[in-house]
Design a protein around this motif. Sequence first.
Motif, PDB file in Angstrom:
ATOM      1  N   PRO A 189      -7.179   1.438  -5.971  1.00  0.00           N
ATOM      2  CA  PRO A 189      -6.194   2.438  -6.415  1.00  0.00           C
ATOM      3  C   PRO A 189      -6.402   3.818  -5.795  1.00  0.00           C
ATOM      4  O   PRO A 189      -5.463   4.443  -5.331  1.00  0.00           O
TER       5      PRO A 189
ATOM      6  N   TRP B  65      -8.068  -3.066 -11.239  1.00  0.00           N
ATOM      7  CA  TRP B  65      -8.127  -3.357  -9.811  1.00  0.00           C
ATOM      8  C   TRP B  65      -9.568  -3.748  -9.454  1.00  0.00           C
ATOM      9  O   TRP B  65     -10.479  -3.583 -10.262  1.00  0.00           O
TER      10      TRP B  65
ATOM     11  N   CYS C 192       0.929  -1.878  -6.755  1.00  0.00           N
ATOM     12  CA  CYS C 192       0.358  -1.713  -5.415  1.00  0.00           C
ATOM     13  C   CYS C 192      -0.890  -2.573  -5.218  1.00  0.00           C
ATOM     14  O   CYS C 192      -1.585  -2.922  -6.169  1.00  0.00           O
TER      15      CYS C 192
ATOM     16  N   ILE D 133       2.386   5.272  -9.149  1.00  0.00           N
ATOM     17  CA  ILE D 133       2.384   4.193  -8.158  1.00  0.00           C
ATOM     18  C   ILE D 133       2.324   2.872  -8.920  1.00  0.00           C
ATOM     19  O   ILE D 133       1.404   2.640  -9.701  1.00  0.00           O
TER      20      ILE D 133
ATOM     21  N   GLY E 170      -3.532   2.200  -3.547  1.00  0.00           N
ATOM     22  CA  GLY E 170      -2.735   3.321  -4.016  1.00  0.00           C
ATOM     23  C   GLY E 170      -2.775   4.531  -3.119  1.00  0.00           C
ATOM     24  O   GLY E 170      -1.969   4.690  -2.208  1.00  0.00           O
TER      25      GLY E 170
ATOM     26  N   ILE F 241      -1.576   4.949 -11.851  1.00  0.00           N
ATOM     27  CA  ILE F 241      -1.489   3.670 -11.141  1.00  0.00           C
ATOM     28  C   ILE F 241      -1.275   2.589 -12.197  1.00  0.00           C
ATOM     29  O   ILE F 241      -2.046   2.472 -13.147  1.00  0.00           O
TER      30      ILE F 241
ATOM     31  N   ASN G  18       0.845  -1.199   0.000  1.00  0.00           N
ATOM     32  CA  ASN G  18       0.000   0.000   0.000  1.00  0.00           C
ATOM     33  C   ASN G  18       0.876   1.243   0.000  1.00  0.00           C
ATOM     34  O   ASN G  18       1.808   1.354   0.801  1.00  0.00           O
ATOM     35  N   ALA G  19       0.577   2.192  -0.871  1.00  0.00           N
ATOM     36  CA  ALA G  19       1.462   3.339  -1.070  1.00  0.00           C
ATOM     37  C   ALA G  19       1.192   4.468  -0.080  1.00  0.00           C
ATOM     38  O   ALA G  19       1.988   4.716   0.822  1.00  0.00           O
TER      39      ALA G  19
END
Length: 541
Positions: free
Chosen positions: A397, A417, A357, A354, A360, A376, A337-338
């Motif tokens: 995201p 996602w 991930c 990113i 995001g 993303i 996880n960013a």
Amino acid sequence: MNTLLWALTLLADGQEPLPSQPVKFNVKDFGAKGDGVARDTQALQAAVAAANADPEGGVVYLPAGTYLLDSTLVVERANVVLRGDGANATTIYIPNSLSDVFTGTWVNVSGKVKSSWDSSGGFITFKGRKQTSLLVGPLLANIAGNVEPGDFRLPVDSTAKFQAGQPVRIWVNDESTTGVSSGTDKAPAAGLPGEAAGGDEGLPVPDWVKQDPTYQAALAAGQGMEEPEDGSDGGGGSRDGGGEAGGGGKVYGDNMADSGPDSGILSRDQIAFTARVAAIGEGWVELDRPMSFAVREWWKGVVHVEQPSLQDAGMEKLTIRFKHSMFGDHFSDRGYNAIQAVSGVNLFFSEINIINCDNGINLFFVDHSTVQDVTIDVTSPRWGRDRAKDAFNGHHPITVTMGHSNLITRFSINAKWIHDLSVAYGASLNAFTAGRGLDLNVDHHRAGPWANLFTNINVGCGSRPFFSSGRQGKGAHDGKPSRRPLELPGCDLGPLLNFVGAFVKPNCRTKMKWLVEALNASSPADLHRAQVAARRAASVR
């Protein structure tokens, strides 16, 4: 058409550009190498700690290079900005997951995974002090009568503490906002007044992890993102209003759609609004913008002075890249996880890539902030042949939960996602605009997200634009009204929605009172941009 004030949906109400402060802290001065080989974690943590310790905050500068980070960074001071030399020049490379960093937060027992990181937490956390209606100190007055959406004037029981130009926060609570959305009756986590802890039930989480600010922020944030464990849309039955609806029912068009149980559909303080005091009179104050929701005299409506501890902070001009890994089942996120931001105002995240991930950028209890020019993506698919049918590369995201008046613009989600754009738990007046996705879906995650704008968005393949999830028993996916130039979903999405574009099967015009219109030559392609331009033109006149 119900026109809401999305023109004020961006950082500082659009009155100021994104902050551009001079550099104060260079990570190279703290020992960072930036060569992609040396472990730079301690140097980056030291630079952020120095910025947090400075009363004025400051820019933490990461010159061009690749910085290896294998633990977390936490920003807790206003005006702290993490800045690179550009998304193609500065990279933070993260080779592990949050469950690797924090013992006991991810377990797999006989194929049943329990994770603390499936919807919240981040290697880079922006954490403010949560404002709450339970605090007495910031209280200015109680709302002393009925208020309708669109009203500028609030009847109050005292005007003694108000000042013209004062920033205020308005909360409304009633029996519908008594729920604890984490589904637990545990004691509140330290430093999070009014918030129930959750996310560690059944997990062997040690005390040192429970005291970590990244973990605490994830607990506070994750309560808004529960979903049915089978990955379905959650279900839930409709209700008969039986008289005037409460706060939760009002969000769902006076119980027109499924508005959940009589209590607990929303959590405390989810119905919130910020403004400035424009005028003060005998028994009333006038705001600088119209109210976006109703107040009834038998509800608990309060006006507080707005006192955010975290503002004008953010991150810009860099890439966050995780080591490539395979994404598993729904809820099995290991915590690649960013960014998470919790309890902040006027934050910004700009020119950020990113890569690889699980989650995001997640905004929780964040208002009047801007996310722009964010991409993303993945270096290669994070799913194997056995998961080719869904082809999911991660979970969330971009998410907004329990926040309002945020602008998410010029985003690009270049893979699929589970929930590409999510709004949940009272998220309102947020604008998603000028973005695109490979096969984008707009996820209304139940518990009263309402009045969010989705405009000028390219959904790519378009196979699932309105696929939504969320916790069962938390009402319909969306409240009133949102506007999206996309194909029409089923009637169970929610009531009083506005759709402008070319659509098929507009069968909810009567049942859910949807407004469905075709685009014409005079229709703006981007409603948010048009509202901002109109507001600025009016202010010049």
